[in-house]
Scaffold this motif. Structure first.
Motif, PDB file in Angstrom:
ATOM      1  N   ALA A 159      40.745  19.845   3.460  1.00 40.53           N
ATOM      2  CA  ALA A 159      39.626  20.760   3.286  1.00 40.53           C
ATOM      3  C   ALA A 159      38.789  20.783   4.555  1.00 40.53           C
ATOM      4  O   ALA A 159      38.628  19.776   5.236  1.00 40.53           O
ATOM      5  CB  ALA A 159      38.780  20.339   2.096  1.00 40.53           C
ATOM      6  N   VAL A 160      38.295  21.962   4.873  1.00 35.11           N
ATOM      7  CA  VAL A 160      37.461  22.131   6.047  1.00 35.11           C
ATOM      8  C   VAL A 160      36.086  22.546   5.547  1.00 35.11           C
ATOM      9  O   VAL A 160      35.978  23.184   4.506  1.00 35.11           O
ATOM     10  CB  VAL A 160      38.049  23.229   6.959  1.00 35.11           C
ATOM     11  CG1 VAL A 160      37.133  23.538   8.112  1.00 35.11           C
ATOM     12  CG2 VAL A 160      39.416  22.813   7.450  1.00 35.11           C
ATOM     13  N   SER A 161      35.045  22.139   6.273  1.00 29.23           N
ATOM     14  CA  SER A 161      33.681  22.481   5.885  1.00 29.23           C
ATOM     15  C   SER A 161      33.571  23.961   5.547  1.00 29.23           C
ATOM     16  O   SER A 161      34.101  24.824   6.261  1.00 29.23           O
ATOM     17  CB  SER A 161      32.718  22.144   7.033  1.00 29.23           C
ATOM     18  OG  SER A 161      31.748  23.155   7.170  1.00 29.23           O
ATOM     19  N   ALA A 162      32.905  24.265   4.444  1.00 28.53           N
ATOM     20  CA  ALA A 162      32.867  25.635   3.943  1.00 28.53           C
ATOM     21  C   ALA A 162      32.119  26.574   4.872  1.00 28.53           C
ATOM     22  O   ALA A 162      32.164  27.791   4.701  1.00 28.53           O
ATOM     23  CB  ALA A 162      32.244  25.672   2.553  1.00 28.53           C
ATOM     24  N   GLY A 163      31.448  26.012   5.864  1.00 22.54           N
ATOM     25  CA  GLY A 163      30.707  26.847   6.806  1.00 22.54           C
ATOM     26  C   GLY A 163      31.578  27.909   7.461  1.00 22.54           C
ATOM     27  O   GLY A 163      31.112  29.007   7.775  1.00 22.54           O
ATOM     28  N   ILE A 164      32.843  27.574   7.591  1.00 17.38           N
ATOM     29  CA  ILE A 164      33.743  28.481   8.315  1.00 17.38           C
ATOM     30  C   ILE A 164      34.025  29.759   7.528  1.00 17.38           C
ATOM     31  O   ILE A 164      34.488  30.754   8.080  1.00 17.38           O
ATOM     32  CB  ILE A 164      35.065  27.756   8.658  1.00 17.38           C
ATOM     33  CG1 ILE A 164      35.783  28.514   9.778  1.00 17.38           C
ATOM     34  CG2 ILE A 164      35.944  27.595   7.440  1.00 17.38           C
ATOM     35  CD1 ILE A 164      36.899  27.769  10.391  1.00 17.38           C
ATOM     36  N   LEU A 165      33.688  29.734   6.236  1.00 14.26           N
ATOM     37  CA  LEU A 165      33.954  30.909   5.409  1.00 14.26           C
ATOM     38  C   LEU A 165      33.201  32.141   5.888  1.00 14.26           C
ATOM     39  O   LEU A 165      33.558  33.267   5.537  1.00 14.26           O
ATOM     40  CB  LEU A 165      33.589  30.616   3.946  1.00 14.26           C
ATOM     41  CG  LEU A 165      34.581  29.716   3.206  1.00 14.26           C
ATOM     42  CD1 LEU A 165      34.016  29.268   1.870  1.00 14.26           C
ATOM     43  CD2 LEU A 165      35.902  30.442   2.998  1.00 14.26           C
ATOM     44  N   VAL A 166      32.144  31.944   6.722  1.00 15.22           N
ATOM     45  CA  VAL A 166      31.408  33.124   7.205  1.00 15.22           C
ATOM     46  C   VAL A 166      32.309  34.057   7.993  1.00 15.22           C
ATOM     47  O   VAL A 166      32.038  35.245   8.098  1.00 15.22           O
ATOM     48  CB  VAL A 166      30.203  32.749   8.107  1.00 15.22           C
ATOM     49  CG1 VAL A 166      29.083  32.149   7.293  1.00 15.22           C
ATOM     50  CG2 VAL A 166      30.629  31.854   9.236  1.00 15.22           C
ATOM     51  N   PHE A 167      33.378  33.502   8.568  1.00 15.34           N
ATOM     52  CA  PHE A 167      34.253  34.357   9.379  1.00 15.34           C
ATOM     53  C   PHE A 167      35.238  35.140   8.519  1.00 15.34           C
ATOM     54  O   PHE A 167      35.987  35.958   9.017  1.00 15.34           O
ATOM     55  CB  PHE A 167      35.032  33.512  10.396  1.00 15.34           C
ATOM     56  CG  PHE A 167      34.148  32.858  11.399  1.00 15.34           C
ATOM     57  CD1 PHE A 167      33.407  33.627  12.293  1.00 15.34           C
ATOM     58  CD2 PHE A 167      34.028  31.479  11.456  1.00 15.34           C
ATOM     59  CE1 PHE A 167      32.590  33.037  13.229  1.00 15.34           C
ATOM     60  CE2 PHE A 167      33.202  30.874  12.388  1.00 15.34           C
ATOM     61  CZ  PHE A 167      32.478  31.663  13.272  1.00 15.34           C
ATOM     62  N   ASP A 168      35.268  34.838   7.216  1.00 16.84           N
ATOM     63  CA  ASP A 168      36.187  35.562   6.346  1.00 16.84           C
ATOM     64  C   ASP A 168      35.540  36.877   5.961  1.00 16.84           C
ATOM     65  O   ASP A 168      35.083  37.074   4.841  1.00 16.84           O
ATOM     66  CB  ASP A 168      36.517  34.728   5.107  1.00 16.84           C
ATOM     67  CG  ASP A 168      37.576  35.418   4.261  1.00 16.84           C
ATOM     68  OD1 ASP A 168      38.426  36.118   4.849  1.00 16.84           O
ATOM     69  OD2 ASP A 168      37.542  35.267   3.031  1.00 16.84           O
ATOM     70  N   ASN A 169      35.479  37.763   6.950  1.00 20.17           N
ATOM     71  CA  ASN A 169      34.771  39.007   6.761  1.00 20.17           C
ATOM     72  C   ASN A 169      35.707  40.143   7.115  1.00 20.17           C
ATOM     73  O   ASN A 169      36.280  40.164   8.194  1.00 20.17           O
ATOM     74  CB  ASN A 169      33.554  38.987   7.705  1.00 20.17           C
ATOM     75  CG  ASN A 169      32.759  40.253   7.635  1.00 20.17           C
ATOM     76  OD1 ASN A 169      33.306  41.345   7.511  1.00 20.17           O
ATOM     77  ND2 ASN A 169      31.458  40.101   7.711  1.00 20.17           N
ATOM     78  N   ILE A 170      35.857  41.069   6.187  1.00 19.22           N
ATOM     79  CA  ILE A 170      36.892  42.086   6.376  1.00 19.22           C
ATOM     80  C   ILE A 170      36.571  42.990   7.567  1.00 19.22           C
ATOM     81  O   ILE A 170      37.459  43.434   8.300  1.00 19.22           O
ATOM     82  CB  ILE A 170      37.092  42.886   5.062  1.00 19.22           C
ATOM     83  CG1 ILE A 170      38.545  43.316   4.942  1.00 19.22           C
ATOM     84  CG2 ILE A 170      36.195  44.072   4.974  1.00 19.22           C
ATOM     85  CD1 ILE A 170      39.454  42.176   4.624  1.00 19.22           C
ATOM     86  N   ILE A 171      35.286  43.228   7.788  1.00 21.38           N
ATOM     87  CA  ILE A 171      34.917  44.100   8.914  1.00 21.38           C
ATOM     88  C   ILE A 171      35.204  43.388  10.235  1.00 21.38           C
ATOM     89  O   ILE A 171      35.726  43.978  11.187  1.00 21.38           O
ATOM     90  CB  ILE A 171      33.442  44.510   8.802  1.00 21.38           C
ATOM     91  CG1 ILE A 171      33.282  45.316   7.515  1.00 21.38           C
ATOM     92  CG2 ILE A 171      33.001  45.330  10.009  1.00 21.38           C
ATOM     93  CD1 ILE A 171      31.901  45.727   7.182  1.00 21.38           C
ATOM     94  N   LEU A 172      34.868  42.088  10.268  1.00 20.57           N
ATOM     95  CA  LEU A 172      35.163  41.300  11.474  1.00 20.57           C
ATOM     96  C   LEU A 172      36.655  41.339  11.777  1.00 20.57           C
ATOM     97  O   LEU A 172      37.074  41.522  12.920  1.00 20.57           O
ATOM     98  CB  LEU A 172      34.693  39.855  11.263  1.00 20.57           C
ATOM     99  CG  LEU A 172      34.981  38.912  12.425  1.00 20.57           C
ATOM    100  CD1 LEU A 172      34.154  39.292  13.635  1.00 20.57           C
ATOM    101  CD2 LEU A 172      34.695  37.463  12.031  1.00 20.57           C
ATOM    102  N   LYS A 173      37.471  41.200  10.728  1.00 22.86           N
ATOM    103  CA  LYS A 173      38.922  41.212  10.923  1.00 22.86           C
ATOM    104  C   LYS A 173      39.380  42.559  11.438  1.00 22.86           C
ATOM    105  O   LYS A 173      40.224  42.645  12.325  1.00 22.86           O
ATOM    106  CB  LYS A 173      39.642  40.901   9.609  1.00 22.86           C
ATOM    107  CG  LYS A 173      39.590  39.446   9.254  1.00 22.86           C
ATOM    108  CD  LYS A 173      40.414  39.175   8.027  1.00 22.86           C
ATOM    109  CE  LYS A 173      40.148  37.750   7.566  1.00 22.86           C
ATOM    110  NZ  LYS A 173      40.906  37.415   6.380  1.00 22.86           N
ATOM    111  N   PHE A 174      38.801  43.599  10.844  1.00 25.91           N
ATOM    112  CA  PHE A 174      39.195  44.944  11.231  1.00 25.91           C
ATOM    113  C   PHE A 174      38.891  45.170  12.718  1.00 25.91           C
ATOM    114  O   PHE A 174      39.737  45.637  13.483  1.00 25.91           O
ATOM    115  CB  PHE A 174      38.444  45.966  10.367  1.00 25.91           C
ATOM    116  CG  PHE A 174      38.977  47.356  10.478  1.00 25.91           C
ATOM    117  CD1 PHE A 174      40.222  47.677   9.964  1.00 25.91           C
ATOM    118  CD2 PHE A 174      38.244  48.334  11.129  1.00 25.91           C
ATOM    119  CE1 PHE A 174      40.724  48.956  10.081  1.00 25.91           C
ATOM    120  CE2 PHE A 174      38.743  49.624  11.252  1.00 25.91           C
ATOM    121  CZ  PHE A 174      39.980  49.924  10.728  1.00 25.91           C
ATOM    122  N   ILE A 175      37.662  44.770  13.122  1.00 24.21           N
ATOM    123  CA  ILE A 175      37.273  44.955  14.525  1.00 24.21           C
ATOM    124  C   ILE A 175      38.169  44.117  15.435  1.00 24.21           C
ATOM    125  O   ILE A 175      38.652  44.597  16.465  1.00 24.21           O
ATOM    126  CB  ILE A 175      35.792  44.568  14.722  1.00 24.21           C
ATOM    127  CG1 ILE A 175      34.909  45.540  13.933  1.00 24.21           C
ATOM    128  CG2 ILE A 175      35.411  44.601  16.197  1.00 24.21           C
ATOM    129  CD1 ILE A 175      33.453  45.155  13.906  1.00 24.21           C
TER     130      ILE A 175
END
Lengths: 326, 233
Positions: A159-175
């Motif tokens: 398990a990795v610190s949940a802080g990283i979940l902020v990057f799970d963003n569909i718009i960020l991925k799209f860009i």
């Protein structure tokens, strides 16, 4: 010795085809993509493009297309990187190691890890002259071994610190996907590097005698696949907040599948086009998503992908050019 | 270009100087080592001893030879000089890519005009520069190779069997081209298995026998095939 009377053999490969044949051939991947989309749109009763599914669809396309974009430079040279998935797993582990310090370290560290592994792959294939399939396959086992050491045997995960979940963003991925695609498009069509990759795929010895630094070009291509594996690992970890042996699972297989379905020849060379990565990536992404919507398990999906891969290659393989596959 | 005491597995102690505007013919039997000599000059194989100088620079390897303005036409044209499964454009532009780039960017319009310019200059018979080289005849393929090195502005041409597998008409065109290159001050090493072409084109002829210098001839009307053959075998 009357060598001088040997006539130049008449062009055996690539005889000029009528224009309409070339056009139809070029449009096959587009039509295929359209059919795949239509098929799954109907079979899923319209759920493929439902608002609930679109983020999932983008996620599926995202990973496949990143892999295909990265592998496109290597495949233009007629080479492969079978260690992308395990590279991604290692990148996932290095992410999990630096996350406790800062979540902003995750991306740079993942990319650097990928770069470093790419450098090793490039060294093995270009300097040590190990055939690319064998070299990267061995590398893949080595890396998986290292990953298991860290994560525990089997399907271990961390398990990795949940802080990283902020990057799970569909718009960020799209860009990110758009930016990476534009960058690759630029390198592929608007720098000498793209031409050199295709030259090596066309005929390595001739490229070398024309001043192409073959080893450097190969190594850079492996660095690109390595970095791309790092990027995939970063988004994969940030989606599930775990680093596991499954990070980047099937990455290189999907990338190769996408590129060949897009129209790339296994031997690489001059016919390689950048759009193959885009079309193929979309196609495989939609297939993966559609199969899940259909309710097929991952085993059945693998089976189907394997069959698709073999069929596509059997149909498109130019057997006259087989001598080029080394 | 200076060649000093070059030795390798098939070449024993060969030295010569090549001057601007000169065609140096090298003849001999196929396996006398003359083809290997061409590869040694271009740096494809390293010599056991001796060295090659171009404009005062030691040549070490292919990249170094190209950087100092040497172009090589291989005897195995379709395997080593050309990417037959690639376009005329890519073939012509390959050595000159750095010259054609502005910074890291290489615009397709530049490679197009460059390839067009040099393909036209050499009268390559084609539909357009994006045609595949495998569609061309032997002579036109060879023209593409020469266009590639002319476009790169090579000063020294190492031609290994430049008219091999080329029909008579285009052969004459290739000879005229070599004459033109000579007039433009290029230096040419012409390795050939065809005696008429050696006698007709060369300012000097070096005959090699079993890897050793066998005889030197200057251009003269008295030079006959039989004299050369005497020194070949």
């Amino acid at each position: 010795m009357k060598n001088n009377i040997v006539l130049t053999p008449v062009a055996a490969e690539g005889k000029t085809q009528p224009e309409w044949v070339t056009k139809i051939k070029a449009s096959i991947p587009f039509v295929g993509l359209l059919l795949v989309v239509l098929f799954f749109q109907i079979i899923s009763k319209g759920r493929l493009f439902s608002s609930g599914n679109i983020p999932v669809l983008i996620n599926d396309v995202f990973t496949v297309m990143l892999g295909a974009l990265g592998m496109s430079f290597l495949m233009a040279q007629g080479m492969f990187d079978l260690s992308m998935a395990s590279t991604a797993a290692i990148c996932g582990i290095t992410i999990s190691l630096v996350i406790p310090y800062s979540i902003w370290l995750a991306l740079p560290v993942a990319l650097l890890t990928g770069l470093f592994i790419g450098l090793i792959n490039g060294f093995i294939v270009s300097r040590l002259r190990v055939p690319d399939l064998v070299g990267t396959l061995a590398m893949s086992y080595t890396l998986t071994g290292v990953a298991e050491l860290f994560l525990g045997k089997g399907s271990g995960s961390k398990a990795v610190s949940a802080g990283i979940l902020v990057f799970d963003n569909i718009i960020l991925k799209f860009i990110t996907l758009i930016l990476v695609a534009l960058l690759c498009l630029g390198i592929y069509n608007y720098t000498s590097y793209g031409i050199k990759c295709k030259a090596i795929g066309s005929r390595r010895q001739a490229a070398k005698l024309s001043g192409v630094k073959v080893s450097a070009v190969i190594t850079v291509a492996y660095i690109i696949t390595g970095i791309m594996s790092g990027l995939v690992a970063f988004f994969s970890v940030s989606r599930s907040a775990t680093s596991s042996i499954e990070t980047g699972f099937n990455l290189h297989f999907n990338a190769m599948l996408a590129l060949t379905i897009g129209g790339m020849s296994l031997a690489g060379g001059a016919s390689s086009r950048f759009r193959y990565a885009i079309i193929g990536g979309l196609c495989i992404g939609v297939i993966a998503n559609g199969l899940s919507l259909w309710g097929l398990g991952s085993l059945a999906q693998q089976l189907i992908r394997g069959i698709i891969f073999i069929s596509v290659i059997a149909i498109t393989l130019n057997r006259k050019k087989m001598e080029n596959i080394k | 270009m200076d060649v000093c005491h070059l030795r390798s597995s098939k070449i024993q102690d060969i030295s010569f100087q090549l001057h601007k505007g000169e065609v140096l013919g090298i003849g001999g039997l196929t396996d006398c080592g003359m083809h290997e000599l061409g590869r040694l000059l271009y740096g494809i194989i390293p010599p056991d001893s001796g060295y090659v100088l171009a404009f005062g620079h030691h040549l070490k390897g292919i990249d170094c030879a190209i950087a100092h303005g040497i172009g090589y036409l291989s005897k195995n044209r379709d395997d080593e000089s050309l990417m037959t499964a690639s376009t005329i454009r890519d073939n012509i532009c390959l050595p000159s890519l750095r010259k054609l780039s502005t910074g890291p960017v290489l615009l397709p319009s530049k490679t197009l005009s460059f390839a067009n310019k040099w393909a036209d200059k050499l009268n390559v018979k084609m539909q357009n520069v994006d045609q595949y080289v495998s569609d061309l005849s032997g002579g036109n393929k060879q023209k593409v190779v020469i266009a590639k090195w002319l476009g790169y502005n090579a000063d020294i041409f190492i031609m290994d069997c430049p008219t091999r597998g080329i029909d008579v008409g285009v052969k004459a065109a290739i000879y005229r081209l070599i004459e033109q290159l000579k007039k433009d001050g290029k230096a040419i090493v012409m390795i050939s298995e065809e005696l008429p072409e050696l006698i007709g084109m060369s300012d000097r002829v070096l005959v090699i026998k079993n890897g050793k210098e066998s005889a030197w001839f200057d251009r003269s009307p008295q030079l006959s095939e039989t004299t050369i053959i005497e020194y070949m075998i």
